[in-house]
Design a protein around this motif. Structure first.
Motif, PDB file in Angstrom:
ATOM      1  N   THR A   1       0.829  -1.039   0.050  1.00 28.28           N
ATOM      2  CA  THR A   1      -0.085  -0.068   0.213  1.00 28.28           C
ATOM      3  C   THR A   1       0.851   1.190  -0.123  1.00 28.28           C
ATOM      4  N   SER A   2       0.332   2.428  -0.340  1.00 31.41           N
ATOM      5  CA  SER A   2       1.086   3.712  -0.454  1.00 31.41           C
ATOM      6  C   SER A   2       1.543   3.851   0.815  1.00 31.41           C
ATOM      7  N   GLU A   3       0.726   3.503   2.004  1.00 28.83           N
ATOM      8  CA  GLU A   3       1.141   4.014   3.495  1.00 28.83           C
ATOM      9  C   GLU A   3       2.364   3.270   3.636  1.00 28.83           C
TER      10      GLU A   3
ATOM     11  N   MET B   1       8.365   3.289   4.526  1.00 27.98           N
ATOM     12  CA  MET B   1       9.546   2.575   4.379  1.00 27.98           C
ATOM     13  C   MET B   1      10.580   3.740   3.662  1.00 27.98           C
ATOM     14  N   MET B   2      10.156   4.563   2.899  1.00 29.95           N
ATOM     15  CA  MET B   2      10.866   5.512   2.109  1.00 29.95           C
ATOM     16  C   MET B   2      11.368   6.694   3.308  1.00 29.95           C
TER      17      MET B   2
END
Length: 101
Positions: free
Chosen positions: A31-33, A38-39
């Protein structure tokens, strides 16, 4: 495959269910979250690494850690390598800051 049969027998599950569980774990949805978290974590980790590389140089850990957060870790690493030479003594060993008396 024999291992899966043994694991399934121990857990009293059919082999097909064990294979389905493995396949579902491999197809985890990103998912984007999760990717954003992580980024951000990697960005902070690389900033800390740049800060650790700055130990023993003029400026030190904190300056280059903040610089890596504000700019990017890559840019601050380039500045670290080009602009600040490592402070060494006569023997070529890095100089550690002395405690003031």
């Amino acid at each position: 495959m024999e291992y899966l049969r043994g694991a399934a027998a121990q857990a009293r599950l059919p082999v097909s269910r064990v294979l389905r569980e493995i396949a579902s774990a491999a197809n985890t949805v990103w998912t984007s979250e999760r990717v954003d978290t992580m980024m951000v974590g990697l960005y902070i980790l690389f900033s800390v690494l740049v800060g650790f590389m700055a130990i023993g140089r003029s400026g030190g850990f904190f300056l280059y850690f903040i610089l890596a957060i504000v700019l990017t870790p890559v840019i601050s690493l380039i500045i670290l390598i080009i602009a600040t030479p490592m402070v060494v003594d006569v023997d070529g060993e890095p100089v550690k800051k002395r405690k003031r008396a």
